[in-house]
Design a protein around this motif. Structure first.
Motif, PDB file in Angstrom:
ATOM      1  N   THR A  11       0.837  -1.200   0.000  1.00 40.07           N
ATOM      2  CA  THR A  11       0.000   0.000   0.000  1.00 40.07           C
ATOM      3  C   THR A  11       0.871   1.249   0.000  1.00 40.07           C
ATOM      4  N   ARG A  12       1.931   1.223   0.822  1.00 42.60           N
ATOM      5  CA  ARG A  12       2.864   2.353   0.861  1.00 42.60           C
ATOM      6  C   ARG A  12       3.601   2.492  -0.466  1.00 42.60           C
ATOM      7  N   SER A  13       3.992   1.351  -1.049  1.00 34.25           N
ATOM      8  CA  SER A  13       4.701   1.379  -2.330  1.00 34.25           C
ATOM      9  C   SER A  13       3.832   2.003  -3.411  1.00 34.25           C
ATOM     10  N   ALA A  14       2.546   1.633  -3.445  1.00 33.62           N
ATOM     11  CA  ALA A  14       1.632   2.192  -4.438  1.00 33.62           C
ATOM     12  C   ALA A  14       1.439   3.689  -4.224  1.00 33.62           C
ATOM     13  N   ALA A  15       1.358   4.106  -2.953  1.00 32.70           N
ATOM     14  CA  ALA A  15       1.187   5.529  -2.657  1.00 32.70           C
ATOM     15  C   ALA A  15       2.409   6.319  -3.089  1.00 32.70           C
ATOM     16  N   ALA A  41       2.533   9.269  -5.927  1.00 34.90           N
ATOM     17  CA  ALA A  41       3.066  10.597  -5.623  1.00 34.90           C
ATOM     18  C   ALA A  41       4.175  10.980  -6.599  1.00 34.90           C
ATOM     19  N   ALA A  42       5.033  10.008  -6.936  1.00 35.97           N
ATOM     20  CA  ALA A  42       6.121  10.286  -7.876  1.00 35.97           C
ATOM     21  C   ALA A  42       5.568  10.610  -9.259  1.00 35.97           C
ATOM     22  N   ALA A  43       4.528   9.871  -9.662  1.00 36.47           N
ATOM     23  CA  ALA A  43       3.924  10.123 -10.972  1.00 36.47           C
ATOM     24  C   ALA A  43       3.276  11.497 -11.016  1.00 36.47           C
ATOM     25  N   GLY A  69       3.330  17.069 -12.759  1.00 30.87           N
ATOM     26  CA  GLY A  69       3.249  18.480 -12.401  1.00 30.87           C
ATOM     27  C   GLY A  69       4.398  19.289 -12.976  1.00 30.87           C
ATOM     28  N   ARG A  70       5.574  18.639 -13.115  1.00 31.97           N
ATOM     29  CA  ARG A  70       6.705  19.359 -13.699  1.00 31.97           C
ATOM     30  C   ARG A  70       6.592  19.453 -15.209  1.00 31.97           C
ATOM     31  N   GLY A  71       5.713  18.617 -15.789  1.00 35.26           N
ATOM     32  CA  GLY A  71       5.549  18.628 -17.229  1.00 35.26           C
ATOM     33  C   GLY A  71       6.736  18.031 -17.943  1.00 35.26           C
ATOM     34  N   ASP A  72       7.509  17.165 -17.215  1.00 35.76           N
ATOM     35  CA  ASP A  72       8.704  16.572 -17.808  1.00 35.76           C
ATOM     36  C   ASP A  72       8.769  15.117 -17.400  1.00 35.76           C
ATOM     37  N   ALA A  73       8.063  14.253 -18.158  1.00 38.70           N
ATOM     38  CA  ALA A  73       7.979  12.840 -17.809  1.00 38.70           C
ATOM     39  C   ALA A  73       9.314  12.151 -17.939  1.00 38.70           C
ATOM     40  N   SER A  74      10.232  12.709 -18.721  1.00 36.84           N
ATOM     41  CA  SER A  74      11.532  12.062 -18.926  1.00 36.84           C
ATOM     42  C   SER A  74      12.594  12.576 -17.967  1.00 36.84           C
ATOM     43  N   GLY A  75      12.211  13.509 -17.101  1.00 38.19           N
ATOM     44  CA  GLY A  75      13.175  14.100 -16.192  1.00 38.19           C
ATOM     45  C   GLY A  75      13.551  13.157 -15.088  1.00 38.19           C
ATOM     46  N   PRO A  76      14.520  13.515 -14.281  1.00 35.89           N
ATOM     47  CA  PRO A  76      14.984  12.658 -13.192  1.00 35.89           C
ATOM     48  C   PRO A  76      13.924  12.519 -12.117  1.00 35.89           C
ATOM     49  N   GLN A  77      13.905  11.392 -11.461  1.00 35.59           N
ATOM     50  CA  GLN A  77      12.974  11.164 -10.371  1.00 35.59           C
ATOM     51  C   GLN A  77      13.329  12.069  -9.202  1.00 35.59           C
ATOM     52  N   ALA A  78      12.292  12.473  -8.465  1.00 33.46           N
ATOM     53  CA  ALA A  78      12.530  13.279  -7.280  1.00 33.46           C
ATOM     54  C   ALA A  78      13.269  12.443  -6.256  1.00 33.46           C
TER      55      ALA A  78
END
Length: 238
Positions: free
Chosen positions: A119-123, A127-129, A134-143
Motif C-alpha cells: 500500500t505504501r509502495s503504491a502511494a 506521488a512520484a507520478a 506536475g513538472r511537465g517533464d515525464a523524462s526528467g529525473p525522479q525526485a
C-alpha cells in the motif's frame, strides 16, 4: 500482483515465504545473501523487499544502509530477524526500514505486513507520478528523497542519510529519535513511541494492545507506567 524480493540465508524460510506469497498471486525472487540481493536489485524493480538481518556475508542493516546511501531505497523494506534488539530496530528505522517481522513468522503477520508495505509502495509511486506530471517533464529525473543530517552532524553530504518517503508520514513519522544519548534513554524513547502508536491505533484498548504487542495485561500496565505513557490521553483520543 507485485514483484517481491525475499533475502534470507535459510533455505526453509525462503521456500516458505515464496510459497505463501506465490499463493497470493505475487511474483517472488529469492536471494540467499547480500551479493545475490544486490544483483537482483540492479536487474529488477521491486515493489517490496523482505530482508533478513543476520546473513553470513553482509548483514541486512548494512545492506539497507548501502541501498539508502546509493539512492536505491525506492521500495519498502521489511526486516526479518529472530534476534532483533531495540538498538537494531532503531538503527534500521532511522535508515529507512518500513517494519519488522520477528521469526518465526506467522502467515497472518506476513500477509498483513506485506499488504501494508505494498500500500505504501503504491502511494509512493502515485506521488512520484503526480510530481513528474506536475513538472511537465515525464523524462526528467525522479525526485530524490529528502536528506536528514545525523544528530550533531555538520550538514555535509557525508553526514547526510536519505530519509525514505514512508518515514515522512504515517505510523513512523513521530519516531525522530535522538541517538546521541545514553542507550537506556534511547531504548525507553523507542518503547514509549512504540506503545503510544499501538494505543492510538487500538483506540486505547489495553486488551487489543496486549494482543498486538504480545504482552500480558499486568506486565503491559506496569511497562506503560514505567515509561510514563499517558493512558488517559490515548483513551480520549481513541
Amino acid at each position: 500482483m507485485a514483484n517481491i524480493l525475499v533475502v534470507d540465508d535459510e533455505l526453509g524460510i525462503r521456500d516458505l515465504l515464496s510459497e505463501i506469497l506465490n499463493d497470493e498471486g505475487h511474483s517472488v525472487d529469492l536471494a540467499e545473501n547480500a551479493t545475490q540481493a544486490r544483483n537482483a536489485r540492479l536487474s529488477t524493480g521491486y515493489d517490496l523487499v523482505l530482508l533478513d538481518i543476520w546473513m553470513p556475508d553482509t548483514d541486512g542493516v548494512s545492506l539497507l544502509k548501502e541501498w539508502a546511501m546509493a539512492g536505491a531505497l525506492t521500495m519498502p523494506v521489511i526486516m526479518m530477524s529472530g534476534h532483533a534488539t531495540i538498538e537494531t530496530a532503531v538503527e534500521a528505522t532511522r535508515i529507512g526500514a518500513f517494519s519488522f517481522l520477528e521469526k518465526p513468522i506467522t502467515m497472518q503477520k506476513l500477509l498483513k505486513a506485506v499488504e501494508q508495505g505494498l500500500t505504501r509502495s503504491a502511494a509512493n509511486a502515485s506521488a512520484a507520478a503526480a510530481a513528474t506530471h506536475g513538472r511537465g517533464d515525464a523524462s526528467g529525473p525522479q525526485a530524490t528523497a529528502p536528506m536528514a543530517v545525523a544528530e550533531g552532524g555538520t550538514g555535509t553530504a557525508e553526514a547526510a542519510v536519505p530519509v525514505a518517503p514512508h518515514l515522512e508520514q504515517g505510523p513512523l513519522a513521530h519516531q525522530g529519535f535522538n541517538l546521541d544519548r545514553p542507550l537506556r534513554e534511547a531504548r525507553d524513547g523507542f518503547e514509549k513511541a512504540y506503545f503510544e502508536f499501538h494505543l492510538a491505533r487500538e483506540g486505547g484498548s489495553m486488551t487489543r494492545v496486549a494482543e498486538k504487542t504480545g504482552l500480558e495485561r499486568t506486565h503491559l500496565y506496569r511497562k506503560l507506567r514505567q515509561l510514563g505513557v499517558d493512558l488517559g490521553r490515548n483513551r480520549r483520543n481513541g
